[in-house]
Design a protein around this motif. Structure first.
Motif, PDB file in Angstrom:
ATOM      1  N   GLN A  78     -50.995 -39.770   0.119  1.00 51.65           N
ATOM      2  CA  GLN A  78     -50.053 -38.951  -0.648  1.00 51.65           C
ATOM      3  C   GLN A  78     -48.618 -39.254  -0.249  1.00 51.65           C
ATOM      4  OE1 GLN A  78     -51.450 -35.016   0.273  1.00 51.65           O
ATOM      5  NE2 GLN A  78     -52.724 -34.894  -1.575  1.00 51.65           N
ATOM      6  N   LEU A  79     -48.384 -39.423   1.040  1.00 51.32           N
ATOM      7  CA  LEU A  79     -47.044 -39.733   1.524  1.00 51.32           C
ATOM      8  C   LEU A  79     -46.572 -41.094   1.023  1.00 51.32           C
ATOM      9  CD1 LEU A  79     -44.683 -38.927   3.423  1.00 51.32           C
ATOM     10  CD2 LEU A  79     -45.884 -40.194   5.205  1.00 51.32           C
ATOM     11  N   ILE A  80     -47.432 -42.089   1.083  1.00 52.72           N
ATOM     12  CA  ILE A  80     -47.082 -43.432   0.619  1.00 52.72           C
ATOM     13  C   ILE A  80     -46.851 -43.433  -0.886  1.00 52.72           C
ATOM     14  CG2 ILE A  80     -47.984 -45.774   0.315  1.00 52.72           C
ATOM     15  CD1 ILE A  80     -49.359 -45.410   3.068  1.00 52.72           C
ATOM     16  N   ALA A  81     -47.702 -42.757  -1.627  1.00 54.53           N
ATOM     17  CA  ALA A  81     -47.542 -42.705  -3.085  1.00 54.53           C
ATOM     18  C   ALA A  81     -46.250 -41.988  -3.469  1.00 54.53           C
ATOM     19  CB  ALA A  81     -48.744 -42.010  -3.722  1.00 54.53           C
ATOM     20  N   MET A  82     -45.920 -40.929  -2.755  1.00 59.60           N
ATOM     21  CA  MET A  82     -44.678 -40.210  -3.059  1.00 59.60           C
ATOM     22  C   MET A  82     -43.460 -41.063  -2.722  1.00 59.60           C
ATOM     23  SD  MET A  82     -43.434 -36.422  -2.014  1.00 59.60           S
ATOM     24  CE  MET A  82     -44.716 -35.722  -3.014  1.00 59.60           C
ATOM     25  N   PHE A  83     -43.497 -41.760  -1.592  1.00 57.80           N
ATOM     26  CA  PHE A  83     -42.378 -42.627  -1.205  1.00 57.80           C
ATOM     27  C   PHE A  83     -42.153 -43.722  -2.233  1.00 57.80           C
ATOM     28  CE2 PHE A  83     -40.961 -46.553   0.862  1.00 57.80           C
ATOM     29  CZ  PHE A  83     -39.711 -46.140   1.287  1.00 57.80           C
ATOM     30  N   ILE A  84     -43.232 -44.385  -2.643  1.00 57.95           N
ATOM     31  CA  ILE A  84     -43.108 -45.469  -3.620  1.00 57.95           C
ATOM     32  C   ILE A  84     -42.654 -44.928  -4.966  1.00 57.95           C
ATOM     33  CG2 ILE A  84     -44.435 -47.193  -4.914  1.00 57.95           C
ATOM     34  CD1 ILE A  84     -46.035 -47.674  -2.339  1.00 57.95           C
ATOM     35  N   SER A  85     -43.157 -43.771  -5.362  1.00 59.19           N
ATOM     36  CA  SER A  85     -42.750 -43.177  -6.640  1.00 59.19           C
ATOM     37  C   SER A  85     -41.269 -42.827  -6.647  1.00 59.19           C
ATOM     38  CB  SER A  85     -43.568 -41.920  -6.928  1.00 59.19           C
ATOM     39  OG  SER A  85     -44.918 -42.224  -7.082  1.00 59.19           O
ATOM     40  N   VAL A  86     -40.805 -42.192  -5.587  1.00 55.38           N
ATOM     41  CA  VAL A  86     -39.388 -41.828  -5.512  1.00 55.38           C
ATOM     42  C   VAL A  86     -38.516 -43.072  -5.462  1.00 55.38           C
ATOM     43  CG1 VAL A  86     -37.651 -40.734  -4.026  1.00 55.38           C
ATOM     44  CG2 VAL A  86     -39.793 -39.566  -4.522  1.00 55.38           C
ATOM     45  N   TRP A  87     -38.947 -44.075  -4.726  1.00 60.33           N
ATOM     46  CA  TRP A  87     -38.192 -45.322  -4.600  1.00 60.33           C
ATOM     47  C   TRP A  87     -38.065 -46.016  -5.955  1.00 60.33           C
ATOM     48  CZ3 TRP A  87     -40.746 -50.312  -2.570  1.00 60.33           C
ATOM     49  CH2 TRP A  87     -39.815 -51.332  -2.451  1.00 60.33           C
ATOM     50  N   LEU A  88     -39.165 -46.182  -6.659  1.00 56.23           N
ATOM     51  CA  LEU A  88     -39.125 -46.869  -7.951  1.00 56.23           C
ATOM     52  C   LEU A  88     -38.425 -46.033  -9.022  1.00 56.23           C
ATOM     53  CD1 LEU A  88     -42.691 -48.443  -7.980  1.00 56.23           C
ATOM     54  CD2 LEU A  88     -40.529 -49.566  -7.455  1.00 56.23           C
ATOM     55  N   CYS A  89     -38.569 -44.713  -8.963  1.00 51.56           N
ATOM     56  CA  CYS A  89     -37.885 -43.842  -9.924  1.00 51.56           C
ATOM     57  C   CYS A  89     -36.375 -43.867  -9.668  1.00 51.56           C
ATOM     58  CB  CYS A  89     -38.435 -42.435  -9.820  1.00 51.56           C
ATOM     59  SG  CYS A  89     -37.878 -41.343 -11.118  1.00 51.56           S
ATOM     60  N   SER A  90     -35.971 -43.870  -8.429  1.00 50.89           N
ATOM     61  CA  SER A  90     -34.552 -43.965  -8.101  1.00 50.89           C
ATOM     62  C   SER A  90     -33.972 -45.295  -8.546  1.00 50.89           C
ATOM     63  CB  SER A  90     -34.339 -43.800  -6.600  1.00 50.89           C
ATOM     64  OG  SER A  90     -34.815 -42.557  -6.169  1.00 50.89           O
ATOM     65  N   ALA A  91     -34.746 -46.354  -8.422  1.00 56.85           N
ATOM     66  CA  ALA A  91     -34.293 -47.657  -8.915  1.00 56.85           C
ATOM     67  C   ALA A  91     -34.109 -47.618 -10.427  1.00 56.85           C
ATOM     68  CB  ALA A  91     -35.294 -48.751  -8.527  1.00 56.85           C
ATOM     69  N   GLY A  92     -34.956 -46.888 -11.119  1.00 55.55           N
ATOM     70  CA  GLY A  92     -34.798 -46.738 -12.564  1.00 55.55           C
ATOM     71  C   GLY A  92     -33.538 -45.984 -12.935  1.00 55.55           C
ATOM     72  N   ILE A  93     -33.208 -44.964 -12.154  1.00 54.86           N
ATOM     73  CA  ILE A  93     -31.978 -44.212 -12.405  1.00 54.86           C
ATOM     74  C   ILE A  93     -30.764 -45.102 -12.190  1.00 54.86           C
ATOM     75  CG2 ILE A  93     -30.543 -42.298 -11.563  1.00 54.86           C
ATOM     76  CD1 ILE A  93     -33.180 -40.828 -10.919  1.00 54.86           C
ATOM     77  N   VAL A  94     -30.766 -45.851 -11.093  1.00 53.31           N
ATOM     78  CA  VAL A  94     -29.653 -46.774 -10.829  1.00 53.31           C
ATOM     79  C   VAL A  94     -29.566 -47.827 -11.930  1.00 53.31           C
ATOM     80  CG1 VAL A  94     -28.822 -48.557  -9.237  1.00 53.31           C
ATOM     81  CG2 VAL A  94     -29.661 -46.387  -8.350  1.00 53.31           C
ATOM     82  N   HIS A  95     -30.691 -48.345 -12.361  1.00 51.66           N
ATOM     83  CA  HIS A  95     -30.719 -49.349 -13.427  1.00 51.66           C
ATOM     84  C   HIS A  95     -30.133 -48.793 -14.716  1.00 51.66           C
ATOM     85  CE1 HIS A  95     -32.947 -51.787 -16.540  1.00 51.66           C
ATOM     86  NE2 HIS A  95     -32.297 -52.711 -15.850  1.00 51.66           N
ATOM     87  N   LEU A  96     -30.515 -47.576 -15.072  1.00 52.46           N
ATOM     88  CA  LEU A  96     -29.989 -46.949 -16.279  1.00 52.46           C
ATOM     89  C   LEU A  96     -28.484 -46.728 -16.182  1.00 52.46           C
ATOM     90  CD1 LEU A  96     -30.438 -45.521 -19.024  1.00 52.46           C
ATOM     91  CD2 LEU A  96     -30.841 -43.436 -17.721  1.00 52.46           C
ATOM     92  N   LEU A  97     -28.032 -46.202 -15.061  1.00 52.40           N
ATOM     93  CA  LEU A  97     -26.609 -45.903 -14.901  1.00 52.40           C
ATOM     94  C   LEU A  97     -25.753 -47.165 -14.834  1.00 52.40           C
ATOM     95  CD1 LEU A  97     -26.772 -42.908 -12.401  1.00 52.40           C
ATOM     96  CD2 LEU A  97     -26.378 -42.844 -14.864  1.00 52.40           C
ATOM     97  N   GLU A  98     -26.221 -48.180 -14.142  1.00 53.19           N
ATOM     98  CA  GLU A  98     -25.431 -49.403 -14.013  1.00 53.19           C
ATOM     99  C   GLU A  98     -25.374 -50.196 -15.314  1.00 53.19           C
ATOM    100  OE1 GLU A  98     -23.512 -50.660 -11.600  1.00 53.19           O
ATOM    101  OE2 GLU A  98     -23.826 -48.844 -10.445  1.00 53.19           O
ATOM    102  N   ASN A  99     -26.457 -50.200 -16.064  1.00 54.84           N
ATOM    103  CA  ASN A  99     -26.470 -50.972 -17.310  1.00 54.84           C
ATOM    104  C   ASN A  99     -25.830 -50.226 -18.474  1.00 54.84           C
ATOM    105  OD1 ASN A  99     -27.659 -53.344 -16.380  1.00 54.84           O
ATOM    106  ND2 ASN A  99     -29.680 -52.448 -16.488  1.00 54.84           N
TER     107      ASN A  99
END
Length: 126
Positions: A78-99
């Motif tokens: 659960q901890l690993i899945a949450m970390f990876i989910s937050v990491w990839l979701c945050s990358a999506g937010i940065v991708h949306l904002l930067e582009n």
């Protein structure tokens, strides 16, 4: 995703509880923009990155399949899945904002790929 959402809705015991689950909110923000982009014949980055939050259900699936049996392995997964989910979701937010560019005119957008944003977040987090 629309078919999967409908199957989950039909199979849900408590429809009201289902409407307020995190998976349902992910579907609310990702399915309608897909139809709008098809109708407008344009692609939009949008909130598609929220689909990565489905990774948080992997520990439950592994537990139902009897792959995970010990409570420590369940919590670690659960901890690993949450970390990876937050990491990839945050990358999506940065991708949306930067582009998207700078408001109010949304010009000066950067041409970063999603995986560049994943890399930048990992470097920043480390």
């Amino acid at each position: 995703f629309m078919i999967y959402f409908l199957i989950r809705f039909v199979a849900a015991n408590d429809k009201l509880h289902f409407m307020f689950e995190i998976g349902s909110f992910v579907d609310y923000f990702t399915i309608p923009p897909m139809f709008v982009s098809i109708y407008m014949d344009r692609t939009w980055i949008g909130l598609r990155f929220l689909r990565v939050l489905r990774l948080m259900s992997i520990p439950d699936i592994l537990q139902y399949l009897n792959v995970l049996k010990l409570s420590t392995s369940i919590r670690l997964t659960q901890l690993i899945a949450m970390f990876i989910s937050v990491w990839l979701c945050s990358a999506g937010i940065v991708h949306l904002l930067e582009n998207s560019g700078d408001p109010p005119d949304f010009d000066n957008g950067q041409s970063l790929t999603y995986w560049d944003c994943v890399y930048f977040l990992m470097v920043t987090m480390s």
